[in-house]
Design a protein around this motif. Structure first.
Motif, PDB file in Angstrom:
ATOM      1  N   THR A  92      10.854  -2.127   9.892  1.00 30.88           N
ATOM      2  CA  THR A  92      10.966  -2.991   8.718  1.00 30.88           C
ATOM      3  C   THR A  92       9.645  -3.053   7.962  1.00 30.88           C
ATOM      4  O   THR A  92       9.621  -3.023   6.724  1.00 30.88           O
ATOM      5  CB  THR A  92      11.392  -4.410   9.139  1.00 30.88           C
ATOM      6  OG1 THR A  92      12.695  -4.350   9.724  1.00 30.88           O
ATOM      7  CG2 THR A  92      11.427  -5.351   7.944  1.00 30.88           C
ATOM      8  N   THR A  93       8.543  -3.146   8.703  1.00 31.70           N
ATOM      9  CA  THR A  93       7.226  -3.189   8.063  1.00 31.70           C
ATOM     10  C   THR A  93       6.966  -1.920   7.266  1.00 31.70           C
ATOM     11  O   THR A  93       6.544  -1.974   6.101  1.00 31.70           O
ATOM     12  CB  THR A  93       6.132  -3.370   9.128  1.00 31.70           C
ATOM     13  OG1 THR A  93       6.375  -4.595   9.846  1.00 31.70           O
ATOM     14  CG2 THR A  93       4.756  -3.427   8.497  1.00 31.70           C
ATOM     15  N   ALA A  94       7.214  -0.765   7.893  1.00 27.37           N
ATOM     16  CA  ALA A  94       6.978   0.504   7.205  1.00 27.37           C
ATOM     17  C   ALA A  94       7.888   0.648   5.988  1.00 27.37           C
ATOM     18  O   ALA A  94       7.442   1.074   4.907  1.00 27.37           O
ATOM     19  CB  ALA A  94       7.201   1.670   8.170  1.00 27.37           C
ATOM     20  N   LEU A  95       9.158   0.275   6.140  1.00 26.52           N
ATOM     21  CA  LEU A  95      10.112   0.386   5.032  1.00 26.52           C
ATOM     22  C   LEU A  95       9.753  -0.584   3.908  1.00 26.52           C
ATOM     23  O   LEU A  95       9.825  -0.231   2.722  1.00 26.52           O
ATOM     24  CB  LEU A  95      11.529   0.118   5.539  1.00 26.52           C
ATOM     25  CG  LEU A  95      12.663   0.192   4.504  1.00 26.52           C
ATOM     26  CD1 LEU A  95      12.688   1.554   3.826  1.00 26.52           C
ATOM     27  CD2 LEU A  95      14.008  -0.098   5.170  1.00 26.52           C
ATOM     28  N   SER A  96       9.363  -1.799   4.262  1.00 26.53           N
ATOM     29  CA  SER A  96       8.985  -2.787   3.244  1.00 26.53           C
ATOM     30  C   SER A  96       7.743  -2.348   2.481  1.00 26.53           C
ATOM     31  O   SER A  96       7.652  -2.535   1.260  1.00 26.53           O
ATOM     32  CB  SER A  96       8.747  -4.155   3.900  1.00 26.53           C
ATOM     33  OG  SER A  96       9.916  -4.626   4.537  1.00 26.53           O
ATOM     34  N   CYS A  97       6.791  -1.749   3.192  1.00 26.23           N
ATOM     35  CA  CYS A  97       5.591  -1.238   2.519  1.00 26.23           C
ATOM     36  C   CYS A  97       5.958  -0.135   1.535  1.00 26.23           C
ATOM     37  O   CYS A  97       5.390  -0.049   0.438  1.00 26.23           O
ATOM     38  CB  CYS A  97       4.590  -0.712   3.547  1.00 26.23           C
ATOM     39  SG  CYS A  97       3.746  -2.004   4.501  1.00 26.23           S
ATOM     40  N   THR A  98       6.918   0.702   1.911  1.00 26.01           N
ATOM     41  CA  THR A  98       7.351   1.777   1.018  1.00 26.01           C
ATOM     42  C   THR A  98       8.020   1.203  -0.221  1.00 26.01           C
ATOM     43  O   THR A  98       7.729   1.617  -1.354  1.00 26.01           O
ATOM     44  CB  THR A  98       8.327   2.716   1.751  1.00 26.01           C
ATOM     45  OG1 THR A  98       7.694   3.240   2.923  1.00 26.01           O
ATOM     46  CG2 THR A  98       8.752   3.865   0.854  1.00 26.01           C
ATOM     47  N   LEU A  99       8.930   0.243  -0.028  1.00 25.47           N
ATOM     48  CA  LEU A  99       9.637  -0.351  -1.156  1.00 25.47           C
ATOM     49  C   LEU A  99       8.685  -1.097  -2.081  1.00 25.47           C
ATOM     50  O   LEU A  99       8.755  -0.972  -3.305  1.00 25.47           O
ATOM     51  CB  LEU A  99      10.730  -1.298  -0.646  1.00 25.47           C
ATOM     52  CG  LEU A  99      11.913  -0.651   0.080  1.00 25.47           C
ATOM     53  CD1 LEU A  99      12.815  -1.716   0.684  1.00 25.47           C
ATOM     54  CD2 LEU A  99      12.709   0.229  -0.881  1.00 25.47           C
ATOM     55  N   PHE A 100       7.772  -1.875  -1.483  1.00 21.81           N
ATOM     56  CA  PHE A 100       6.836  -2.631  -2.316  1.00 21.81           C
ATOM     57  C   PHE A 100       5.825  -1.710  -2.979  1.00 21.81           C
ATOM     58  O   PHE A 100       5.382  -1.965  -4.097  1.00 21.81           O
ATOM     59  CB  PHE A 100       6.118  -3.692  -1.486  1.00 21.81           C
ATOM     60  CG  PHE A 100       5.342  -4.674  -2.326  1.00 21.81           C
ATOM     61  CD1 PHE A 100       5.996  -5.669  -3.018  1.00 21.81           C
ATOM     62  CD2 PHE A 100       3.965  -4.589  -2.436  1.00 21.81           C
ATOM     63  CE1 PHE A 100       5.297  -6.581  -3.802  1.00 21.81           C
ATOM     64  CE2 PHE A 100       3.256  -5.480  -3.217  1.00 21.81           C
ATOM     65  CZ  PHE A 100       3.929  -6.481  -3.903  1.00 21.81           C
ATOM     66  N   GLY A 101       5.466  -0.623  -2.291  1.00 23.48           N
ATOM     67  CA  GLY A 101       4.551   0.341  -2.890  1.00 23.48           C
ATOM     68  C   GLY A 101       5.130   0.995  -4.123  1.00 23.48           C
ATOM     69  O   GLY A 101       4.410   1.338  -5.062  1.00 23.48           O
ATOM     70  N   ALA A 102       6.469   1.153  -4.126  1.00 21.47           N
ATOM     71  CA  ALA A 102       7.137   1.728  -5.298  1.00 21.47           C
ATOM     72  C   ALA A 102       7.136   0.763  -6.477  1.00 21.47           C
ATOM     73  O   ALA A 102       7.505   1.145  -7.587  1.00 21.47           O
ATOM     74  CB  ALA A 102       8.572   2.108  -4.937  1.00 21.47           C
ATOM     75  N   ILE A 103       6.753  -0.479  -6.238  1.00 21.31           N
ATOM     76  CA  ILE A 103       6.656  -1.474  -7.311  1.00 21.31           C
ATOM     77  C   ILE A 103       5.205  -1.673  -7.723  1.00 21.31           C
ATOM     78  O   ILE A 103       4.860  -1.667  -8.902  1.00 21.31           O
ATOM     79  CB  ILE A 103       7.267  -2.816  -6.865  1.00 21.31           C
ATOM     80  CG1 ILE A 103       8.770  -2.650  -6.612  1.00 21.31           C
ATOM     81  CG2 ILE A 103       7.019  -3.904  -7.894  1.00 21.31           C
ATOM     82  CD1 ILE A 103       9.414  -3.875  -6.000  1.00 21.31           C
ATOM     83  N   SER A 104       4.336  -1.832  -6.725  1.00 20.57           N
ATOM     84  CA  SER A 104       2.950  -2.206  -7.021  1.00 20.57           C
ATOM     85  C   SER A 104       2.033  -1.010  -7.217  1.00 20.57           C
ATOM     86  O   SER A 104       1.098  -1.058  -8.024  1.00 20.57           O
ATOM     87  CB  SER A 104       2.391  -3.078  -5.894  1.00 20.57           C
ATOM     88  OG  SER A 104       2.235  -2.317  -4.712  1.00 20.57           O
ATOM     89  N   GLY A 105       2.257   0.067  -6.456  1.00 16.54           N
ATOM     90  CA  GLY A 105       1.349   1.203  -6.526  1.00 16.54           C
ATOM     91  C   GLY A 105      -0.021   0.922  -5.947  1.00 16.54           C
ATOM     92  O   GLY A 105      -0.942   1.709  -6.091  1.00 16.54           O
ATOM     93  N   SER A 106      -0.174  -0.200  -5.256  1.00 12.83           N
ATOM     94  CA  SER A 106      -1.484  -0.619  -4.742  1.00 12.83           C
ATOM     95  C   SER A 106      -1.408  -0.794  -3.233  1.00 12.83           C
ATOM     96  O   SER A 106      -0.571  -1.551  -2.727  1.00 12.83           O
ATOM     97  CB  SER A 106      -1.918  -1.930  -5.398  1.00 12.83           C
ATOM     98  OG  SER A 106      -3.011  -2.508  -4.720  1.00 12.83           O
ATOM     99  N   THR A 107      -2.294  -0.108  -2.504  1.00 16.08           N
ATOM    100  CA  THR A 107      -2.310  -0.257  -1.050  1.00 16.08           C
ATOM    101  C   THR A 107      -2.777  -1.653  -0.649  1.00 16.08           C
ATOM    102  O   THR A 107      -2.238  -2.254   0.277  1.00 16.08           O
ATOM    103  CB  THR A 107      -3.243   0.792  -0.415  1.00 16.08           C
ATOM    104  OG1 THR A 107      -4.563   0.641  -0.935  1.00 16.08           O
ATOM    105  CG2 THR A 107      -2.760   2.196  -0.728  1.00 16.08           C
ATOM    106  N   GLN A 108      -3.779  -2.180  -1.353  1.00 15.83           N
ATOM    107  CA  GLN A 108      -4.315  -3.487  -0.977  1.00 15.83           C
ATOM    108  C   GLN A 108      -3.322  -4.610  -1.266  1.00 15.83           C
ATOM    109  O   GLN A 108      -3.173  -5.541  -0.472  1.00 15.83           O
ATOM    110  CB  GLN A 108      -5.632  -3.737  -1.706  1.00 15.83           C
ATOM    111  CG  GLN A 108      -6.751  -2.808  -1.235  1.00 15.83           C
ATOM    112  CD  GLN A 108      -7.957  -2.837  -2.136  1.00 15.83           C
ATOM    113  OE1 GLN A 108      -7.941  -2.270  -3.224  1.00 15.83           O
ATOM    114  NE2 GLN A 108      -9.017  -3.489  -1.691  1.00 15.83           N
ATOM    115  N   ALA A 109      -2.618  -4.521  -2.392  1.00 16.87           N
ATOM    116  CA  ALA A 109      -1.588  -5.514  -2.686  1.00 16.87           C
ATOM    117  C   ALA A 109      -0.486  -5.465  -1.643  1.00 16.87           C
ATOM    118  O   ALA A 109       0.075  -6.503  -1.257  1.00 16.87           O
ATOM    119  CB  ALA A 109      -1.006  -5.269  -4.080  1.00 16.87           C
TER     120      ALA A 109
END
Length: 422
Positions: A92-109
């Motif tokens: 879930t953590t890895a998948l959520s990071c992928t989904l949120f990364g597709a929105i934010s484009g920021s690793t730190q966010a």
């Protein structure tokens, strides 16, 4: 020039100062007959490309959704579908990071938005803290590859490569890394005998899908708009800002209108730093190109007549090492002008090279000694540096494996760009 940069960095100057001082020193010593006005001209030219408009807009969109409810809704959506599997919380953590990364484009966010709520759940679920911290900071790196990616924008500008093609090329490698992290998370859970969580019911899943439906439109708009050619990267960035405002201010009401000036101010500060770096990097790049330093370096290393595979390995090694010690954008600004002539002469696809370079940026952001995501995790989770990096080696190994697979099978990255543009 490199010695000046190293000394000033060790003295604690912001990165823009070492780059500018080194450029000015090289200019005055080696090109004394040229007017120094050229430095200012090159800096202005470096921040003039229209495509750079995407940077502040994507940062602004990321700031808005980070302060809203989008991250939690995406997290709940991932949890209802994979949370009951072996290693479900880690997946879930890895998948959520992928989904949120597709929105934010920021690793730190992504570290802040996803790691904050999920780390306590994973610790409670029986995961070791070193594994949890390492998973969060490394899974957040997928945000560097899944569009929108500021790293790809900078590489596209400096290397004169299509940003739209780079964006699409990052999707396959991002999903590959998600798969590798998922496999490792399942193996870890089996080895540690992590207990299973209850399976969500279909009504709960439908409810999570309904609540996250609007949030999932972000990647659909970005990827769909670029793939169909309906929008340019600049237009996609503008739409992302408008949609983020509608979603968080009008629908979720998690962000008030009075908060927008503060968010815009934060975006302006980050954008100012990025643009000063890009301008300084443009002047630095022009100087080393004018002095034909890349040709001398490549000739000295014996890469001029090397095979494409050797050239690609050299580029990967250079960016991997550089991004461990300096900011990934700075490494891109310095190294890209050196290697791009070699990329073209070797017949390598610049989109493939840009994808692999961006992956090295992602690895560097989570790799000791100076990975920015490591320091973000230290600040957010209030953990000492050594404790944060203890669990990172397996994930770094997986990221290097992903680099090898992309280099060996270029269609992982090039399938979508070829389908859409070639």
């Amino acid at each position: 020039m490199l010695a000046i940069m190293a000394v000033l960095m060790l003295l604690g100057f912001p990165m823009m100062i070492p780059m500018l001082v080194a450029t000015l020193a090289g200019f005055l010593i080696y090109l004394p007959n040229l007017k120094t006005d050229i430095i200012i001209q090159q800096m202005i030219s470096g921040i003039s490309p229209v495509a750079l408009i995407t940077v502040p807009m994507f940062i602004l969109a990321a700031d808005i959704v980070t302060r809203g409810r989008t991250a939690n809704r995406l997290l709940d959506l991932a949890m209802t579908f994979v949370g009951h599997l072996r290693g479900g919380l880690a997946v879930t953590t890895a998948l959520s990071c992928t989904l949120f990364g597709a929105i934010s484009g920021s690793t730190q966010a992504t570290v802040v938005a996803i790691g904050g709520p999920l780390r306590p759940r994973m610790l409670k679920g029986g995961y070791e803290d070193k594994f949890v911290l390492a998973l969060i900071i490394n899974a957040s790196d997928i945000a560097f590859l899944i569009p929108p990616s500021i790293g790809m924008i900078v590489f596209g500008i400096v290397g004169k490569v299509s940003i739209a093609e780079l964006f699409l090329a990052g999707i396959g490698p991002g999903l590959l890394i998600l798969l590798l992290f998922t496999i490792y998370s399942v193996w870890y859970a089996l080895r540690r005998n992590i207990p299973l969580l209850p399976r969500a019911t279909w009504p709960e899943r439908f409810s999570a899908m309904r609540r996250a439906a609007l949030a999932t439109m972000f990647p659909v708009m970005i990827v769909g708009g670029l793939f169909t050619g309906l929008f340019s990267p600049t237009e996609v960035a503008a739409i992302a800002v408008i949609y983020a405002l509608i979603l968080e201010v009008g629908v979720h009401r998690a962000v008030a209108l009075r908060d927008i000036p503060a968010i815009a101010y934060s975006t302006g500060l980050i954008t100012g730093i990025v643009f000063i770096l890009v301008g300084a990097g443009a002047a630095f790049s022009w100087l080393i190109s004018f002095a034909q330093i890349p040709q001398q370096i490549i000739g000295g290393l014996g890469l001029a007549d090397a095979s494409p595979a050797v050239v690609l390995f050299a580029i990967c090694a250079a960016f991997f090492v550089a991004c461990m010690f300096v900011d990934s954008i700075v490494a891109t600004l310095i190294l890209t002008p050196i290697f791009m002539p070699l990329v073209m002469s070797a017949g390598l696809d610049p989109v493939l090279v840009g994808t692999i370079v961006t992956l090295q940026m992602a690895i560097g952001s989570a790799t000791p000694p100076f990975g920015c995501d490591i320091f973000t995790a230290c600040a957010v989770f209030r953990k000492p540096y050594l404790e944060v990096i203890r669990g990172t080696p397996p994930f770094i190994a997986l990221l290097l494996l992903a680099t090898f697979l992309i280099a060996a099978f270029p269609q992982i990255a090039l399938f979508l760009p070829n389908l859409a543009f070639r």
